[in-house]
Design an enzyme around this catalytic site. Structure first.
Site, PDB file in Angstrom:
ATOM      1  N   LEU A 113       1.044  -1.227   0.092  1.00 54.26           N
ATOM      2  CA  LEU A 113       0.093  -0.100  -0.078  1.00 54.26           C
ATOM      3  C   LEU A 113       0.905   1.241   0.000  1.00 54.26           C
ATOM      4  CD1 LEU A 113      -2.608  -0.906   2.784  1.00 54.26           C
ATOM      5  CD2 LEU A 113      -2.828  -0.929   0.178  1.00 54.26           C
ATOM      6  N   ASP A 114       0.373   2.302  -0.811  1.00 59.38           N
ATOM      7  CA  ASP A 114       1.195   3.629  -0.639  1.00 59.38           C
ATOM      8  C   ASP A 114       1.422   4.105   0.780  1.00 59.38           C
ATOM      9  OD1 ASP A 114       1.119   3.333  -3.353  1.00 59.38           O
ATOM     10  OD2 ASP A 114      -0.830   4.588  -3.509  1.00 59.38           O
ATOM     11  N   VAL A 115       2.356   4.911   0.898  1.00 58.40           N
ATOM     12  CA  VAL A 115       2.396   5.382   2.533  1.00 58.40           C
ATOM     13  C   VAL A 115       1.306   6.238   2.873  1.00 58.40           C
ATOM     14  CG1 VAL A 115       3.891   7.488   1.391  1.00 58.40           C
ATOM     15  CG2 VAL A 115       4.120   6.688   3.986  1.00 58.40           C
ATOM     16  N   ARG A 197      -5.283   5.404  -7.329  1.00 57.90           N
ATOM     17  CA  ARG A 197      -5.115   6.890  -7.450  1.00 57.90           C
ATOM     18  C   ARG A 197      -4.817   7.442  -8.723  1.00 57.90           C
ATOM     19  NH1 ARG A 197      -3.574   9.010  -2.239  1.00 57.90           N
ATOM     20  NH2 ARG A 197      -3.214   7.112  -0.734  1.00 57.90           N
TER      21      ARG A 197
END
Ligand code: URA
Length: 246
Positions: A113-115, A197
């Site tokens: 997962l992205d930060v 995103r």
């Protein structure tokens, strides 16, 4: 002189029902029934009661689903908070997800997962299952709640559903539901970098907040951000079933 007594062959490996009981299929008695009912195979062959297995090399399946039988396999479900990185170590010193779960045995994340993304992520030391779950062709879908800028029109939602042109190709069809103005539930089974995103950005509605709420059959609304729990054996099986090679 008397001849030496013939050496009795030592059967190799552990008894199958004991192995199945250890990894959580119930009591040995229940596991014996699983075997007797013809629901267990070893290396593709129907197992018989009394079968011994080498947990290092034998491939055990229950109801056609491969099950990890190595001792010490762990499966954690973590609710990742924003600001925590998925990699094992971060050169800029940000907190990492492995710091939020027990340090022994060593585990790694299934996918990433992205930060800034929050929500559910699995950590395990079962490399085989991890690989299958993360592989897009096995169809383990992932569900996200995306709060976006603006209110996507029906046409924008249709584009998200049908596939959006990104720099690394068109996305596969996604399930998209508008839950309230500016709040989408998006389900995808690809795992491209920053995919949700980039999809939302491509239709003119950049993401404000992104939370993963489900990984295949695994969800948990009561797990607080930063908390983790072990998967139940039934969840591990459901996951293995969902990630079964097709
Ligand atoms: N899609 C994204 O854009 N980010 C994630 O972290 C996961 C899916």
């Amino acid at each position: 002189m008397t001849a030496p007594a013939p050496r009795r062959e030592q059967p190799e490996g552990e008894r199958l029902q004991k192995v199945l009981a250890r990894v959580g299929f119930g009591s040995r008695r229940l596991c014996e029934e699983l075997v007797a009912d013809g629901r267990v195979t070893v290396n593709g062959t129907l197992a018989e009661l009394g079968r011994r297995v080498d947990v290092e090399t034998d491939q055990v399946e229950v109801d056609g689903v491969p099950v990890g039988v190595l001792p010490g396999l762990v499966y954690y479900l973590l609710n990742k908070p924003s600001g925590v990185v998925t990699t094992a170590s971060d050169p800029s010193g940000r907190p990492t997800i492995v710091q939020l779960v027990p340090s022994e045995p060593r585990v790694f994340a299934v996918g990433r997962l992205d930060v800034a993304t929050e929500g559910l992520i699995l950590l395990t030391n079962d490399g085989e299952l991890a690989q299958r779950v993360a592989h897009p062709s096995h169809g383990v879908d992932k569900e996200y709640l995306a709060e976006v800028h603006g209110v996507p029109s029906p046409a924008a939602i249709r584009r998200l559903r049908e596939g959006v042109e990104l720099e690394d190709g068109v996305t596969s069809p996604a399930k998209v539901a508008s839950l309230s103005p500016g709040l989408l539930r998006i389900t995808i089974h690809e795992g491209r970098n920053r995919q949700v995103r980039r999809m939302c950005e491509a239709v003119g509605h950049p993401v404000v907040r992104l939370v993963r709420t489900r990984i295949g059959p695994i969800s948990d609304r009561s797990l607080k951000p930063g908390s983790w729990r072990e998967l139940e054996q039934s969840e591990v099986l459901a996951l293995a079933r969902a990630a079964r090679p097709r």
